[in-house]
Design a protein around this motif. Structure first.
Motif, PDB file in Angstrom:
ATOM      1  N   PHE A 130       3.003  -9.688   2.950  1.00 11.15           N
ATOM      2  CA  PHE A 130       3.877  -9.487   4.102  1.00 11.15           C
ATOM      3  C   PHE A 130       4.319 -10.851   4.605  1.00 11.15           C
ATOM      4  N   GLU A 131       5.506 -10.895   5.165  1.00  8.21           N
ATOM      5  CA  GLU A 131       5.988 -12.103   5.824  1.00  8.21           C
ATOM      6  C   GLU A 131       6.578 -11.721   7.171  1.00  8.21           C
ATOM      7  N   ARG A 132       6.320 -12.595   8.148  1.00 11.52           N
ATOM      8  CA  ARG A 132       6.944 -12.426   9.457  1.00 11.52           C
ATOM      9  C   ARG A 132       8.187 -13.307   9.465  1.00 11.52           C
ATOM     10  N   ARG A 133       9.336 -12.655   9.599  1.00  9.43           N
ATOM     11  CA  ARG A 133      10.602 -13.375   9.684  1.00  9.43           C
ATOM     12  C   ARG A 133      11.302 -12.908  10.947  1.00  9.43           C
ATOM     13  N   ASP A 134      11.806 -13.847  11.695  1.00  8.73           N
ATOM     14  CA  ASP A 134      12.473 -13.537  12.970  1.00  8.73           C
ATOM     15  C   ASP A 134      11.596 -12.632  13.840  1.00  8.73           C
ATOM     16  N   GLY A 135      10.288 -12.889  13.801  1.00  7.87           N
ATOM     17  CA  GLY A 135       9.341 -12.157  14.646  1.00  7.87           C
ATOM     18  C   GLY A 135       8.952 -10.784  14.146  1.00  7.87           C
ATOM     19  N   GLU A 136       9.402 -10.395  12.935  1.00  7.51           N
ATOM     20  CA  GLU A 136       9.137  -9.042  12.435  1.00  7.51           C
ATOM     21  C   GLU A 136       8.401  -9.088  11.100  1.00  7.51           C
ATOM     22  N   TRP A 137       7.296  -8.339  11.028  1.00  8.54           N
ATOM     23  CA  TRP A 137       6.539  -8.232   9.791  1.00  8.54           C
ATOM     24  C   TRP A 137       7.175  -7.188   8.879  1.00  8.54           C
ATOM     25  N   ARG A 138       7.374  -7.568   7.616  1.00 10.74           N
ATOM     26  CA  ARG A 138       7.855  -6.639   6.595  1.00 10.74           C
ATOM     27  C   ARG A 138       7.249  -7.035   5.251  1.00 10.74           C
ATOM     28  N   ILE A 139       7.355  -6.128   4.310  1.00  9.29           N
ATOM     29  CA  ILE A 139       6.853  -6.374   2.959  1.00  9.29           C
ATOM     30  C   ILE A 139       7.798  -7.337   2.239  1.00  9.29           C
ATOM     31  N   ALA A 140       7.221  -8.380   1.643  1.00  9.90           N
ATOM     32  CA  ALA A 140       7.983  -9.307   0.806  1.00  9.90           C
ATOM     33  C   ALA A 140       7.750  -8.997  -0.680  1.00  9.90           C
ATOM     34  N   LYS A 141       6.529  -8.579  -1.010  1.00  7.03           N
ATOM     35  CA  LYS A 141       6.195  -8.192  -2.387  1.00  7.03           C
ATOM     36  C   LYS A 141       5.122  -7.134  -2.338  1.00  7.03           C
ATOM     37  N   ARG A 142       5.371  -6.038  -3.035  1.00 10.02           N
ATOM     38  CA  ARG A 142       4.402  -4.933  -3.100  1.00 10.02           C
ATOM     39  C   ARG A 142       4.071  -4.663  -4.556  1.00 10.02           C
ATOM     40  N   THR A 143       2.762  -4.558  -4.842  1.00  6.69           N
ATOM     41  CA  THR A 143       2.281  -4.162  -6.163  1.00  6.69           C
ATOM     42  C   THR A 143       1.429  -2.916  -5.978  1.00  6.69           C
ATOM     43  N   VAL A 144       1.773  -1.862  -6.702  1.00 10.79           N
ATOM     44  CA  VAL A 144       1.035  -0.610  -6.612  1.00 10.79           C
ATOM     45  C   VAL A 144       0.104  -0.520  -7.813  1.00 10.79           C
ATOM     46  N   VAL A 145      -1.166  -0.247  -7.535  1.00  9.36           N
ATOM     47  CA  VAL A 145      -2.184  -0.114  -8.567  1.00  9.36           C
ATOM     48  C   VAL A 145      -2.703   1.318  -8.513  1.00  9.36           C
ATOM     49  N   VAL A 146      -2.645   2.015  -9.645  1.00  4.53           N
ATOM     50  CA  VAL A 146      -3.232   3.350  -9.742  1.00  4.53           C
ATOM     51  C   VAL A 146      -4.613   3.190 -10.357  1.00  4.53           C
ATOM     52  N   ASP A 147      -5.622   3.684  -9.643  1.00  2.26           N
ATOM     53  CA  ASP A 147      -6.991   3.609 -10.155  1.00  2.26           C
ATOM     54  C   ASP A 147      -7.374   4.877 -10.916  1.00  2.26           C
ATOM     55  N   THR A 148      -7.015   6.047 -10.397  1.00  3.08           N
ATOM     56  CA  THR A 148      -7.267   7.310 -11.094  1.00  3.08           C
ATOM     57  C   THR A 148      -6.175   8.304 -10.714  1.00  3.08           C
ATOM     58  N   ASP A 149      -6.036   9.320 -11.550  1.00  2.00           N
ATOM     59  CA  ASP A 149      -5.120  10.404 -11.228  1.00  2.00           C
ATOM     60  C   ASP A 149      -5.640  11.685 -11.847  1.00  2.00           C
ATOM     61  N   ARG A 150      -5.103  12.802 -11.362  1.00  2.00           N
ATOM     62  CA  ARG A 150      -5.457  14.091 -11.942  1.00  2.00           C
ATOM     63  C   ARG A 150      -4.376  15.106 -11.584  1.00  2.00           C
ATOM     64  N   VAL A 151      -4.391  16.237 -12.275  1.00  2.00           N
ATOM     65  CA  VAL A 151      -3.477  17.345 -12.016  1.00  2.00           C
ATOM     66  C   VAL A 151      -4.326  18.563 -11.687  1.00  2.00           C
ATOM     67  N   ASP A 152      -4.049  19.168 -10.533  1.00  2.00           N
ATOM     68  CA  ASP A 152      -4.790  20.353 -10.088  1.00  2.00           C
ATOM     69  C   ASP A 152      -3.860  21.550 -10.001  1.00  2.00           C
ATOM     70  N   PRO A 153      -4.165  22.644 -10.696  1.00  2.00           N
ATOM     71  CA  PRO A 153      -3.360  23.845 -10.522  1.00  2.00           C
ATOM     72  C   PRO A 153      -3.626  24.462  -9.145  1.00  2.00           C
ATOM     73  N   VAL A 154      -2.596  24.970  -8.523  1.00  2.00           N
ATOM     74  CA  VAL A 154      -2.738  25.645  -7.229  1.00  2.00           C
ATOM     75  C   VAL A 154      -2.853  27.130  -7.546  1.00  2.00           C
ATOM     76  N   THR A 155      -4.078  27.627  -7.503  1.00  2.00           N
ATOM     77  CA  THR A 155      -4.320  29.017  -7.896  1.00  2.00           C
ATOM     78  C   THR A 155      -4.498  29.945  -6.697  1.00  2.00           C
ATOM     79  N   GLU A 156      -4.796  29.378  -5.541  1.00  2.00           N
ATOM     80  CA  GLU A 156      -4.977  30.180  -4.331  1.00  2.00           C
ATOM     81  C   GLU A 156      -4.402  29.438  -3.143  1.00  2.00           C
ATOM     82  N   ARG A 157      -4.112  30.191  -2.100  1.00  2.00           N
ATOM     83  CA  ARG A 157      -3.685  29.610  -0.825  1.00  2.00           C
ATOM     84  C   ARG A 157      -4.327  30.412   0.288  1.00  2.00           C
ATOM     85  N   TRP A 158      -4.595  29.752   1.414  1.00  4.75           N
ATOM     86  CA  TRP A 158      -5.192  30.463   2.538  1.00  4.75           C
ATOM     87  C   TRP A 158      -4.467  30.225   3.855  1.00  4.75           C
TER      88      TRP A 158
END
Length: 177
Positions: A130-158
C-alpha cells in the motif's frame, strides 16, 4: 528534564495513534475491495487501487482497468461470491505499508448438466504493498496467493427463500442509508 520526557511521551503517543489510524484506513480499503468484488461495484473496486497499481491474481497480471474487465467477465459465471477477511497483518513504514490478509472466497456456481449447484471455496492470502498518496491509502501492488481450494456440491438448503435478499449490484441492502 521532566518537560522533555513528557514531550517525548506525547510524541510517541501521537506516532502510535497515527499508526493505528493508518492501519485502520488500510484495513478498510481491503474490506471495500471485498465488497466491490461481491457486489460487482467496479467504481468501488477501482477506488481501492492507485491508477498505476499492478494486480497479480496469477491468471491475471496487470493494471486496474484490465483487472476490472477480468472480474466483470469472471464473476458473471457465478450466482454469488463472498470474500471473507480473516487474519490481517499490516506493517506501516511512513507512507508505505506491507500487508498480508488471510481470507476465504466462496463462489456459487449455478447447476450445470448434472443439476447440482456447487460452491468453489478458496483459502487465499492477499499480499499487498500500500502507498499513501495525497493523504489516501490505496493498493500499489497486490499479489494473490491460493493456499488450498475445493469444490462442494450444494445438495441441501435450509434457509427460507425470503432471506435471499443479497444483490450483486448497488441495489443490495448494504447500500441503503
Amino acid at each position: 528534564m521532566a518537560a522533555q520526557k513528557m514531550a517525548g511521551s506525547a510524541d510517541a503517543l501521537q506516532i502510535a495513534f497515527q499508526r493505528l489510524l493508518d492501519e485502520e484506513a488500510i484495513k478498510k480499503v481491503h474490506l471495500r475491495y471485498c465488497r466491490g468484488i461481491d457486489r460487482r461495484d467496479w467504481e468501488l473496486l477501482r477506488s481501492c487501487y492507485h491508477p498505476d497499481a499492478v494486480d497479480d491474481h496469477g491468471d491475471y497480471v496487470g493494471g486496474i482497468d484490465g483487472f476490472i474487465e477480468f472480474c466483470d467477465s469472471g464473476t458473471l459465471n457465478f450466482t454469488s461470491t463472498t470474500h471473507l477477511t480473516c487474519n490481517q497483518l499490516v506493517e506501516v513504514d511512513g507512507d508505505v505499508a506491507w500487508t498480508e490478509f488471510y481470507g476465504r472466497a466462496y463462489h456459487r456456481v449455478p447447476a450445470g448438466a448434472e443439476g447440482v449447484e456447487k460452491d468453489f471455496a478458496v483459502n487465499t492470502r492477499w499480499i499487498d504493498r500500500f502507498e499513501r498518496r495525497d493523504g489516501e491509502w490505496r493498493i500499489a501492488k497486490r499479489t494473490v496467493v491460493v493456499d488450498t481450494d475445493r469444490v462442494d456440491p450444494v445438495t441441501e438448503r435450509w434457509v427460507p427463500q425470503a432471506q435471499y435478499r443479497g444483490r450483486r449490484d448497488r441495489t443490495d441492502p448494504s447500500y441503503e442509508r
